[in-house]
Design a protein around this motif. Structure first.
Motif, PDB file in Angstrom:
ATOM      1  N   GLY A  92       0.777  -1.227   0.000  1.00  0.00           N
ATOM      2  CA  GLY A  92       0.000   0.000   0.000  1.00  0.00           C
ATOM      3  C   GLY A  92       0.814   1.285   0.000  1.00  0.00           C
ATOM      4  N   TYR A  93       2.124   1.204  -0.174  1.00  0.00           N
ATOM      5  CA  TYR A  93       2.959   2.402  -0.256  1.00  0.00           C
ATOM      6  C   TYR A  93       3.011   2.895  -1.705  1.00  0.00           C
ATOM      7  N   TYR A  94       3.411   4.142  -1.866  1.00  0.00           N
ATOM      8  CA  TYR A  94       3.532   4.756  -3.191  1.00  0.00           C
ATOM      9  C   TYR A  94       4.988   5.104  -3.451  1.00  0.00           C
ATOM     10  N   ARG A  95       5.459   4.811  -4.658  1.00  0.00           N
ATOM     11  CA  ARG A  95       6.813   5.168  -5.062  1.00  0.00           C
ATOM     12  C   ARG A  95       6.765   5.925  -6.384  1.00  0.00           C
ATOM     13  N   ALA A  96       7.503   7.027  -6.453  1.00  0.00           N
ATOM     14  CA  ALA A  96       7.596   7.819  -7.680  1.00  0.00           C
ATOM     15  C   ALA A  96       8.672   7.226  -8.579  1.00  0.00           C
ATOM     16  N   HIS A  97       8.399   7.183  -9.888  1.00  0.00           N
ATOM     17  CA  HIS A  97       9.351   6.643 -10.858  1.00  0.00           C
ATOM     18  C   HIS A  97       9.731   7.667 -11.917  1.00  0.00           C
TER      19      HIS A  97
END
Length: 116
Positions: A92-97
């Motif tokens: 459920g975490y968000y990572r920017a790419h």
């Protein structure tokens, strides 16, 4: 700010834990449709168009064309393009790419750049 960490939630390295208050995030699948909010995936980030404080005009481009043209609908509202590629992990975490397109915003002026 549309995504953040919160002291009220566990955190993960190099990740965000939650959308900012009042913001609804959508990660678009390869067909341009929003992934279910509880599923993992990676794709272009889209925002609920009612996000407080979002722009309504651009200096050198058509606001509607830049942010809304070709975007899917959700709850009878056309989603707002963000332009970054994001991942929602299985936890459920968000990572920017980085950028999903070739547009940069410099000093409030959107412009195209070319990757060589």
């Amino acid at each position: 700010g549309f995504i953040t960490g919160s002291l009220l939630q566990p955190q993960a390295l190099s990740a965000f834990s939650t959308p900012a208050m009042g913001c609804n995030l959508f990660i678009l699948d390869s067909n341009g449709n929003p992934l279910p909010h509880d599923s993992a995936g990676i794709g272009e980030l889209a925002l609920d168009p009612t996000l407080f404080g979002s722009s309504t005009t651009l200096l050198n481009a058509d606001h509607h064309e830049v942010y809304f043209s070709g975007m899917p609908e959700w709850n009878a509202k056309v989603l707002r393009r963000h332009g970054d590629e994001f991942e929602r992990t299985a936890d459920g975490y968000y990572r920017a790419h980085g950028r999903a397109d070739d547009t940069m915003n410099l000093g409030g002026i959107k412009g195209q750049f070319h990757r060589d």
